[in-house]
Design a protein around this motif. Structure first.
Motif, mmCIF file in Angstrom:
data_model
loop_
_atom_site.group_PDB
_atom_site.id
_atom_site.type_symbol
_atom_site.label_atom_id
_atom_site.label_comp_id
_atom_site.label_asym_id
_atom_site.label_seq_id
_atom_site.Cartn_x
_atom_site.Cartn_y
_atom_site.Cartn_z
ATOM 1 N N THR A 179 80.444 -5.614 43.539
ATOM 2 C CA THR A 179 81.416 -6.705 43.631
ATOM 3 C C THR A 179 82.162 -6.881 42.310
ATOM 4 O O THR A 179 83.371 -7.138 42.298
ATOM 5 N N ARG A 254 88.059 -16.864 48.858
ATOM 6 C CA ARG A 254 89.058 -15.935 49.392
ATOM 7 C C ARG A 254 88.655 -14.485 49.147
ATOM 8 O O ARG A 254 87.845 -14.182 48.267
ATOM 9 N N THR A 255 89.257 -13.611 49.916
ATOM 10 C CA THR A 255 89.043 -12.175 49.780
ATOM 11 C C THR A 255 90.135 -11.593 48.897
ATOM 12 O O THR A 255 91.317 -11.912 49.062
ATOM 13 N N ARG A 257 91.940 -8.088 47.056
ATOM 14 C CA ARG A 257 92.130 -6.648 47.177
ATOM 15 C C ARG A 257 92.792 -6.113 45.927
ATOM 16 O O ARG A 257 93.516 -6.827 45.233
ATOM 17 N N LYS A 351 84.861 -10.070 48.516
ATOM 18 C CA LYS A 351 84.756 -11.491 48.204
ATOM 19 C C LYS A 351 83.451 -11.743 47.462
ATOM 20 O O LYS A 351 82.648 -10.823 47.255
ATOM 21 N N SER A 354 80.185 -10.524 49.111
ATOM 22 C CA SER A 354 80.163 -9.203 49.745
ATOM 23 C C SER A 354 78.913 -8.419 49.391
ATOM 24 O O SER A 354 78.483 -7.544 50.144
#
Length: 428
Positions: A179, A254-255, A257, A351, A354
């Motif tokens: 992560t 939130r996710t 990228r 996130k 994860s």
């Protein structure tokens, strides 16, 4: 005095992740729209079976009725920036399409959120398009997706297996290092505008440094004090929880990228894959091949395998076991950081929690391949990746695909407890 030293150690240990907290506002990068604390993005790609469509007009309308238009680029990509959270209706102007195209889904509703790019999935196909897909095509596509996932898992699981082989420690914080790689990639590349290659290299270096630092200030002193493996494992669980809440404090729920731009897509027969996925798979293969060569052909690799097989005998033979273990921690954390960076680049994102899901897959891969064996971890990761992606195609509900991988692991261990490449004496 002891509290001051403990605070200093904890601060240095978490230095790379604390850098996330102090990050400033997003800098401009080579993308059309980047989300931020007070803005969101809506993006998509208009394409058919023949390729992308340029100069297609779309209208984005908010709940108050205000609208804005956007036109697709030569690659069929488009995106817009909005300053209000809520529902937006994205509609294709049918008159801007070629005459031989049929709009299947020309209007969709997207709910935006600050700091996130939301996709608008619009279906525009030729009039003679057939919606049916053969089972064989689905199997081929899922196999490629499984190989991609397996290679990403292998980068992290090989390091996890090397740590277990040389120290006997099951590191529950290893997935948090994955992560961390994704989070640092988002910070350096998206937020601070570094290029993908330079930012990615810096991510790997920072993650590798955290591995060196962890062993230098935490694990080596605990080993010398004779702390048991169970106690050290509990320390890794505590470290895992601490890192999770640092990530949650930094980016929220939130996710994120790496690179929000829409990736280019290539088609190879029934397989559809992005250029980013191809590059990620090639990098994974090259790095894993390099690690395998180092373990088999270099002096430090042979020393690592000797420490893994019998630490006491290796030490009696003149091998500096502490130096070997520290190198293993450094390499393992660097590989995990690279895995997280690529994971955040080619999947739906990463996130703060994860690591919980990734950790199960990593332990499954390491156990399946054989505890303490790097090549076993590689094979186990490929198998787990294939099982996860192929199980929905073979009839398993999508929500149970991770459970399917663990079920395969249980069934194999009933037959071969030491794993595929493990040695019986290592069990227990």
């Amino acid at each position: 005095m002891r509290r001051g030293v403990a605070g200093l150690v904890l601060a240095l240990l978490l230095a790379p992740v604390l850098a996330l907290i102090s990050s400033g506002p997003a800098s401009a990068v080579d993308t059309l729209c980047l989300p931020g604390p007070d803005k969101a993005c809506i993006a998509g790609t208009i394409r058919t079976d023949e390729g992308p469509l340029a100069d297609v007009t779309l209208t984005v309308t908010d709940e108050s009725g205000a609208s804005q238009e956007v036109t697709t680029s030569e690659s069929g990509k488009w995106n817009v920036q909005v300053d209000t959270e809520g529902k937006y209706v994205v509609k294709v102007d049918a008159e801007s399409l070629p005459d031989d195209l049929d709009v299947k889904t020309g209007e969709v509703t997207v709910v935006t959120k600050f700091g996130v790019t939301k996709p608008a999935l619009l279906t525009i196909r030729t009039a003679d398009y057939s919606a049916t897909t053969s089972k064989f095509d689905e199997l081929v596509q899922s196999t490629v997706n499984g190989l991609r996932l397996g290679l990403l898992l292998a980068l992290a699981s090989v390091g996890l297996s090397l740590i277990y082989g040389t120290t006997g420690l099951s590191n529950f914080a290893h997935a948090e290092q994955v992560t961390l790689g994704g989070m640092l990639g988002y910070l350096l590349i998206n937020q601070n505008g570094l290029g993908l290659w330079i930012g990615g290299l810096l991510v790997v270096v920072l993650c590798a440094f955290t591995g060196w630092f962890q062993d230098r200030v935490l694990w080596q002193p605990l080993r010398r004090r004779g702390l048991g493996l169970t106690q050290m494992m509990i320390v890794t669980i505590g470290l895992s929880l601490a890192l999770q809440y640092v990530y949650q404090y930094t980016v929220g729920a939130r996710t994120v990228r790496v690179l929000q731009d829409n990736p280019s897509v290539r088609e190879f027969g029934p397989v559809t894959i992005t250029n980013q996925s191809i590059v990620a798979m090639v990098i994974s293969v090259i790095v894993l091949a390099g690690v395998g060569y180092a373990l088999l052909r270099t002096r430090i690799g042979r020393a690592t395998r000797a420490v893994s097989d019998n630490p006491a005998l290796a030490s009696a033979s003149g091998i500096d076991t502490d130096r070997v273990i520290r190198l293993v921690w450094t390499v393992a954390m660097g590989l995990a950081g690279l895995s997280g960076l690529l994971y955040a680049l080619v999947t739906n994102g990463i996130k703060w929690d994860s690591g919980l899901q990734i950790l199960l897959l990593l332990f499954a891969a390491v156990t399946l391949g054989g505890l303490g064996t790097a090549f076993g971890a590689l094979i186990g990761a490929i198998i787990i990746g294939l099982v996860v992606e192929l199980s929905p195609v073979l009839g398993m509900p999508g929500d149970f695909k991770y459970a399917t991988a663990l079920l395969i692991l249980i069934l194999l261990l009933l037959v071969r407890p030491q794993g595929l490449l493990g040695k019986p004496q290592r069990v227990g």
